[in-house]
Design an enzyme around this catalytic site. Structure first.
Site, PDB file in Angstrom:
ATOM      1  N   PHE A 157      38.825  34.376  33.127  1.00  0.00           N
ATOM      2  CA  PHE A 157      38.194  34.311  31.814  1.00  0.00           C
ATOM      3  C   PHE A 157      37.974  35.680  31.193  1.00  0.00           C
ATOM      4  O   PHE A 157      37.943  35.815  29.965  1.00  0.00           O
ATOM      5  CB  PHE A 157      36.834  33.596  31.920  1.00  0.00           C
ATOM      6  CG  PHE A 157      35.720  34.476  32.440  1.00  0.00           C
ATOM      7  CD1 PHE A 157      34.969  35.264  31.567  1.00  0.00           C
ATOM      8  CD2 PHE A 157      35.431  34.532  33.793  1.00  0.00           C
ATOM      9  CE1 PHE A 157      33.963  36.086  32.046  1.00  0.00           C
ATOM     10  CE2 PHE A 157      34.417  35.354  34.269  1.00  0.00           C
ATOM     11  CZ  PHE A 157      33.688  36.133  33.396  1.00  0.00           C
ATOM     12  N   GLY A 237      41.594  36.729  40.015  1.00  0.00           N
ATOM     13  CA  GLY A 237      40.330  36.032  40.221  1.00  0.00           C
ATOM     14  C   GLY A 237      39.537  36.649  41.351  1.00  0.00           C
ATOM     15  O   GLY A 237      39.664  37.843  41.649  1.00  0.00           O
ATOM     16  N   GLY A 242      41.676  34.363  46.185  1.00  0.00           N
ATOM     17  CA  GLY A 242      42.858  34.984  46.767  1.00  0.00           C
ATOM     18  C   GLY A 242      43.072  34.596  48.212  1.00  0.00           C
ATOM     19  O   GLY A 242      44.213  34.432  48.660  1.00  0.00           O
ATOM     20  N   GLU A 259      45.457  39.941  42.081  1.00  0.00           N
ATOM     21  CA  GLU A 259      44.533  40.902  41.483  1.00  0.00           C
ATOM     22  C   GLU A 259      43.135  40.325  41.656  1.00  0.00           C
ATOM     23  O   GLU A 259      42.724  39.433  40.911  1.00  0.00           O
ATOM     24  CB  GLU A 259      44.854  41.128  40.006  1.00  0.00           C
ATOM     25  CG  GLU A 259      46.239  41.691  39.744  1.00  0.00           C
ATOM     26  CD  GLU A 259      46.392  43.145  40.153  1.00  0.00           C
ATOM     27  OE1 GLU A 259      45.399  43.753  40.621  1.00  0.00           O
ATOM     28  OE2 GLU A 259      47.501  43.686  40.013  1.00  0.00           O
ATOM     29  N   CYS A 293      37.076  43.423  35.919  1.00  0.00           N
ATOM     30  CA  CYS A 293      37.376  43.701  37.323  1.00  0.00           C
ATOM     31  C   CYS A 293      37.314  45.191  37.591  1.00  0.00           C
ATOM     32  O   CYS A 293      37.136  45.618  38.738  1.00  0.00           O
ATOM     33  CB  CYS A 293      38.731  43.135  37.713  1.00  0.00           C
ATOM     34  SG  CYS A 293      40.071  43.642  36.627  1.00  0.00           S
ATOM     35  N   THR A 294      37.432  46.010  36.536  1.00  0.00           N
ATOM     36  CA  THR A 294      37.342  47.460  36.689  1.00  0.00           C
ATOM     37  C   THR A 294      35.963  48.001  36.323  1.00  0.00           C
ATOM     38  O   THR A 294      35.786  49.217  36.226  1.00  0.00           O
ATOM     39  CB  THR A 294      38.402  48.155  35.810  1.00  0.00           C
ATOM     40  OG1 THR A 294      38.271  47.682  34.456  1.00  0.00           O
ATOM     41  CG2 THR A 294      39.808  47.878  36.326  1.00  0.00           C
ATOM     42  N   GLY A 451      39.408  50.588  31.484  1.00  0.00           N
ATOM     43  CA  GLY A 451      40.203  51.026  30.349  1.00  0.00           C
ATOM     44  C   GLY A 451      41.592  51.491  30.727  1.00  0.00           C
ATOM     45  O   GLY A 451      42.085  52.518  30.239  1.00  0.00           O
ATOM     46  N   ALA A 452      42.281  50.749  31.617  1.00  0.00           N
ATOM     47  CA  ALA A 452      43.628  51.137  32.044  1.00  0.00           C
ATOM     48  C   ALA A 452      44.640  50.959  30.916  1.00  0.00           C
ATOM     49  O   ALA A 452      44.525  50.067  30.084  1.00  0.00           O
ATOM     50  CB  ALA A 452      44.046  50.291  33.250  1.00  0.00           C
TER      51      ALA A 452
END
Length: 501
Positions: A157, A237, A242, A259, A293-294, A451-452
């Site tokens: 999400f 997720g 995973g 991921e 996730c970051t 912010g990749a």
């Protein structure tokens, strides 16, 4: 806090979908907005049989799509990028409505889709193999790359459209077909993107079956994971998810690209530019309400500057406006649901039980939706709760004395996605990026953990899953490699000097 009328939000969603040309039968899956916690609309969801039908259709389409020249496949992705640009505002509005992101972050996510389309179009002319010297005279060794088949994409999400685009744009130019299962929390954004891609396929006279959308819960995801015609499952997720996906895909000798959890850390050294550090830390920790996730979750600060840095971050947090993500000036929108708030409160309680002190934040804002002030927690040491990722805006602070201790603290958690260091000491920066420094897939210097950009491969190590998406040579995950030996002589020498006959 001034929140809009729920019926007005529903109307905005319907209008944005209509402008994208999206239609979908109503059903028993309820799409909600975290802005007010209310229903937007209902949709028809799929069954496991529907998933198998979608995979079969994608597999049939693959037979033709894989033979289309890669630059022609790139033309479809180019057209998708044009349509995404045309509907950037509509898609960003749906992202805000379903995921609760502030408008600038939602627009940034759609821009990320446009950027990966540009990257993939260029990639369509660069799916290179190598030529190697042969030990046998009159022979040549080379490698070629071929499409792998049906790619199943399971997205989360928090980035409801960007992660799909990373996978889909690359998979399409590689010659694969795609079956997408979005989060059941964000089906409307998926419906809009699917509609635009189907339109791009039609505009380029490509098979409609190249992209399939399946909407539903865990049973739909399980059917996609277990289908033997799905060559690659790319799943984003939780670590728990995973651990279920990987062995099931491996059991049928499929491929998985995972991921998973982040739980990211940043080291701040005595030489750091604290003005720069505070800006990077606050966005990484509080942006998207800590639901990236970051997102930055652990701050490892030299003891000589810890008090000053904590005070600065606390002052910055006090200025963060929490509220309706559509409003100007708001920097922190809602958590996705009440379960996220409850997980945050449990984590704060556990931190306090381990001797932690909540410096600021953690309290709920308003009584509609699920809004919370980002929390800053001072910890005496890195305790067990800091080894567990909580998908909410909690930033734990611990101190260190020796640089080796900072590296050890940073690497002590099970996850290994993103990391950063704030320092003006070149030796510290280079050490952090070295083999005995950060053990993460992403290691930054003097910027935050989030912010990749799409040009670099995105992914992490350890419990993060080891997958790589987006840029660099991540495209290789979506293809199979063949090693070719060509004999252009009239002799038949054997390798390694073997003689037979």
């Amino acid at each position: 806090m001034n929140l809009p009328d729920p019926s007005a939000l529903a109307e905005r969603a319907h209008s944005a979908l209509a402008r994208c040309g999206a239609e979908w039968p109503t059903g028993n899956l309820t799409a909600r907005t975290p802005i007010t916690g209310t229903e937007i609309r209902t949709l028809e969801q799929h069954s496991a049989d529907d998933v198998n039908g979608a995979v079969a259709a994608a597999h049939d389409a693959f037979g033709d799509w894989r033979t289309v020249p890669a630059p022609i496949r790139g033309a479809v992705v180019r057209q998708l990028g044009r349509l995404l640009s045309e509907h950037k505002t509509d898609l960003a509005e749906l992202v805000t409505l379903e995921a609760g992101k502030i408008s600038s972050e939602a627009l940034g996510e759609v821009q990320e889709m446009i950027d990966i389309c540009e990257f993939a179009v260029g990639l369509s002319r660069q799916l290179y193999g190598r030529t190697m010297p042969s030990e046998r005279p009159g022979h040549r060794l080379m490698e070629t790359w071929h499409p792998i088949g049906v790619v199943g994409v399971i997205s989360a999400f928090n980035f409801p459209v960007a992660v799909w685009s990373w996978n889909t744009a690359i998979a399409l130019v590689c010659g694969d077909t795609v079956v997408w299962k979005p989060s059941e929390t964000t089906p409307l954004t998926a419906l809009a993107c699917h509609t635009l891609l189907r339109r791009a396929l039609a505009d380029c006279d490509a098979p409609r079956g190249v992209h399939q959308l399946v909407i539903g819960g865990r049973d739909v995801g399980a059917a996609l994971v277990d289908n033997p015609q799905v060559a690659l499952v790319s799943a984003t997720g939780s670590v728990r998810m995973g651990r279920e996906v990987a062995p099931r895909v491996a059991a049928r000798f499929g491929r998985s690209l995972l991921e998973l959890g982040g739980n990211n850390g940043a080291v701040v050294t005595p030489s750091a530019d604290l003005d720069l550090a505070v800006r990077g830390i606050v966005f990484s920790a509080a942006g998207t309400a800590g639901q990236r996730c970051t997102s930055l979750r652990r701050l490892i600060v030299h003891e000589s500057i810890a008090d000053e840095l904590v005070a600065r971050i606390s002052a910055a947090y006090a200025q963060l406006q929490v509220g309706n993500p559509f409003d100007d000036g708001v920097l922190v929108g809602p958590l996705i649901n009440d379960a996220a708030f409850e997980a945050m409160q449990s984590a704060l309680t556990a931190a306090q039980s381990s001797g932690g002190t909540v410096v600021c934040g953690g309290e709920r804002v308003g009584d509609t939706g699920c809004y919370v002030r980002p929390a800053l927690v001072r910890m005496p040491k890195q305790s067990e709760i800091m080894h567990t990722e909580t998908f909410a805006p909690i930033l734990y602070v611990v101190t260190y004395n020796e640089f080796d201790d900072a590296i050890a603290l940073h690497n002590a958690v099970p996850q290994g996605l993103s990391s950063s260091i704030f320092t003006l000491d070149q030796r510290e920066a280079e050490r952090f990026l070295a083999a005995d420094g950060s053990d993460c897939g992403i290691a930054n210097v003097n910027i935050g953990t989030s912010g990749a950009e799409i040009g670099g491969a995105f992914g992490g190590e350890k419990d993060t899953g080891g997958g790589r998406e987006s840029g660099s040579d991540a495209w290789k995950a979506y293809m199979r490699r063949a090693t070719n030996t060509i004999n252009y002589s009239d002799q038949l020498p054997l390798a390694q000097g073997v003689e037979f006959g």
